[in-house]
Write a protein that holds these residues in place. Sequence first.
Motif, mmCIF file in Angstrom:
data_model
loop_
_atom_site.group_PDB
_atom_site.id
_atom_site.type_symbol
_atom_site.label_atom_id
_atom_site.label_comp_id
_atom_site.label_asym_id
_atom_site.label_seq_id
_atom_site.Cartn_x
_atom_site.Cartn_y
_atom_site.Cartn_z
ATOM 1 N N LEU A 32 -28.140 78.201 -55.954
ATOM 2 C CA LEU A 32 -29.104 77.197 -56.406
ATOM 3 C C LEU A 32 -29.419 76.160 -55.323
ATOM 4 C CD1 LEU A 32 -30.801 76.669 -58.880
ATOM 5 C CD2 LEU A 32 -29.009 75.153 -59.705
ATOM 6 N N PRO A 33 -28.418 75.595 -54.639
ATOM 7 C CA PRO A 33 -28.754 74.690 -53.525
ATOM 8 C C PRO A 33 -29.539 75.393 -52.413
ATOM 9 C CG PRO A 33 -26.475 74.378 -54.148
ATOM 10 C CD PRO A 33 -26.975 75.568 -54.907
ATOM 11 N N MET A 34 -29.218 76.667 -52.158
ATOM 12 C CA MET A 34 -29.972 77.399 -51.141
ATOM 13 C C MET A 34 -31.428 77.573 -51.564
ATOM 14 S SD MET A 34 -27.198 80.237 -49.905
ATOM 15 C CE MET A 34 -28.302 81.062 -48.808
ATOM 16 N N ASN A 35 -31.665 77.836 -52.848
ATOM 17 C CA ASN A 35 -33.034 77.958 -53.347
ATOM 18 C C ASN A 35 -33.798 76.653 -53.192
ATOM 19 O OD1 ASN A 35 -32.868 80.626 -54.053
ATOM 20 N ND2 ASN A 35 -32.387 80.226 -56.186
ATOM 21 N N ILE A 36 -33.142 75.537 -53.447
ATOM 22 C CA ILE A 36 -33.797 74.233 -53.314
ATOM 23 C C ILE A 36 -34.149 73.955 -51.853
ATOM 24 C CG2 ILE A 36 -33.429 71.743 -53.580
ATOM 25 C CD1 ILE A 36 -31.790 72.488 -56.123
ATOM 26 N N ILE A 37 -33.253 74.289 -50.939
ATOM 27 C CA ILE A 37 -33.522 74.101 -49.513
ATOM 28 C C ILE A 37 -34.693 74.970 -49.063
ATOM 29 C CG2 ILE A 37 -32.566 74.502 -47.201
ATOM 30 C CD1 ILE A 37 -29.830 73.651 -48.400
ATOM 31 N N ILE A 38 -34.704 76.223 -49.488
ATOM 32 C CA ILE A 38 -35.792 77.130 -49.126
ATOM 33 C C ILE A 38 -37.114 76.646 -49.713
ATOM 34 C CG2 ILE A 38 -36.679 79.481 -49.450
ATOM 35 C CD1 ILE A 38 -34.495 79.303 -47.348
ATOM 36 N N LEU A 39 -37.097 76.156 -50.946
ATOM 37 C CA LEU A 39 -38.312 75.640 -51.569
ATOM 38 C C LEU A 39 -38.856 74.447 -50.785
ATOM 39 C CD1 LEU A 39 -40.345 75.612 -53.921
ATOM 40 C CD2 LEU A 39 -38.748 74.104 -55.104
ATOM 41 N N ALA A 40 -37.982 73.520 -50.398
ATOM 42 C CA ALA A 40 -38.420 72.355 -49.628
ATOM 43 C C ALA A 40 -38.991 72.772 -48.271
ATOM 44 C CB ALA A 40 -37.250 71.390 -49.439
ATOM 45 N N ALA A 41 -38.334 73.717 -47.618
ATOM 46 C CA ALA A 41 -38.833 74.192 -46.322
ATOM 47 C C ALA A 41 -40.181 74.877 -46.472
ATOM 48 C CB ALA A 41 -37.814 75.143 -45.693
ATOM 49 N N ASN A 42 -40.351 75.683 -47.529
ATOM 50 C CA ASN A 42 -41.624 76.360 -47.753
ATOM 51 C C ASN A 42 -42.745 75.381 -48.041
ATOM 52 O OD1 ASN A 42 -40.936 79.042 -47.311
ATOM 53 N ND2 ASN A 42 -40.106 79.256 -49.365
ATOM 54 N N ILE A 43 -42.467 74.365 -48.840
ATOM 55 C CA ILE A 43 -43.489 73.357 -49.137
ATOM 56 C C ILE A 43 -43.886 72.626 -47.860
ATOM 57 C CG2 ILE A 43 -43.888 71.160 -50.314
ATOM 58 C CD1 ILE A 43 -42.259 72.313 -52.658
ATOM 59 N N ILE B 135 -43.655 73.717 -44.676
ATOM 60 C CA ILE B 135 -44.375 74.602 -43.756
ATOM 61 C C ILE B 135 -45.778 74.905 -44.259
ATOM 62 C CG2 ILE B 135 -44.389 76.951 -42.807
ATOM 63 C CD1 ILE B 135 -41.295 76.693 -42.674
ATOM 64 N N VAL B 136 -45.915 75.161 -45.546
ATOM 65 C CA VAL B 136 -47.241 75.460 -46.097
ATOM 66 C C VAL B 136 -48.160 74.251 -45.982
ATOM 67 C CG1 VAL B 136 -48.470 75.966 -48.256
ATOM 68 C CG2 VAL B 136 -46.493 77.318 -47.608
ATOM 69 N N SER B 137 -47.625 73.050 -46.163
ATOM 70 C CA SER B 137 -48.471 71.859 -46.038
ATOM 71 C C SER B 137 -48.925 71.631 -44.599
ATOM 72 C CB SER B 137 -47.742 70.625 -46.566
ATOM 73 O OG SER B 137 -46.640 70.313 -45.739
ATOM 74 N N ILE B 138 -48.159 72.108 -43.624
ATOM 75 C CA ILE B 138 -48.586 71.999 -42.229
ATOM 76 C C ILE B 138 -49.645 73.055 -41.912
ATOM 77 C CG2 ILE B 138 -47.820 72.347 -39.845
ATOM 78 C CD1 ILE B 138 -45.200 71.002 -40.625
ATOM 79 N N MET C 217 -42.795 85.871 -49.602
ATOM 80 C CA MET C 217 -41.660 85.337 -48.903
ATOM 81 C C MET C 217 -40.861 84.431 -49.832
ATOM 82 S SD MET C 217 -41.556 83.236 -45.332
ATOM 83 C CE MET C 217 -42.474 81.850 -45.858
ATOM 84 N N ILE C 218 -41.523 83.632 -50.621
ATOM 85 C CA ILE C 218 -40.814 82.722 -51.524
ATOM 86 C C ILE C 218 -40.067 83.515 -52.597
ATOM 87 C CG2 ILE C 218 -41.113 80.872 -53.211
ATOM 88 C CD1 ILE C 218 -43.511 79.937 -51.532
ATOM 89 N N ALA C 219 -40.683 84.569 -53.108
ATOM 90 C CA ALA C 219 -40.036 85.362 -54.154
ATOM 91 C C ALA C 219 -38.771 86.047 -53.646
ATOM 92 C CB ALA C 219 -41.015 86.390 -54.691
ATOM 93 N N VAL C 220 -38.782 86.512 -52.438
ATOM 94 C CA VAL C 220 -37.591 87.163 -51.884
ATOM 95 C C VAL C 220 -36.472 86.154 -51.700
ATOM 96 C CG1 VAL C 220 -36.684 88.311 -49.833
ATOM 97 C CG2 VAL C 220 -38.885 88.996 -50.771
ATOM 98 N N ASN C 221 -36.782 84.969 -51.262
ATOM 99 C CA ASN C 221 -35.763 83.956 -51.036
ATOM 100 C C ASN C 221 -35.205 83.375 -52.318
ATOM 101 O OD1 ASN C 221 -35.785 84.141 -48.260
ATOM 102 N ND2 ASN C 221 -37.484 82.725 -48.065
ATOM 103 N N SER C 222 -35.870 83.559 -53.420
ATOM 104 C CA SER C 222 -35.367 83.003 -54.672
ATOM 105 C C SER C 222 -34.298 83.883 -55.312
ATOM 106 C CB SER C 222 -36.516 82.787 -55.651
ATOM 107 O OG SER C 222 -37.072 84.027 -56.019
#
Length: 56
Positions: A36-47, A49-52, A1-6
Amino acid sequence: MIAVNSSFATPIGSPTHMLVYATGNYRFSDFIKIGLPMNIIILAANIFIVSIVYPF
């Protein structure tokens, strides 16, 4: 999922991006400015969600 969003920051990320890139007269820097800002937002959201889901 992270690779597709990048793939937001590059026109070669998906066939749809290539269609827009070719016919819309976009430059590579246009994808970087928005992607690039979209990638940063997706990365923060993934981190977050994964931590939860997988707590330490």
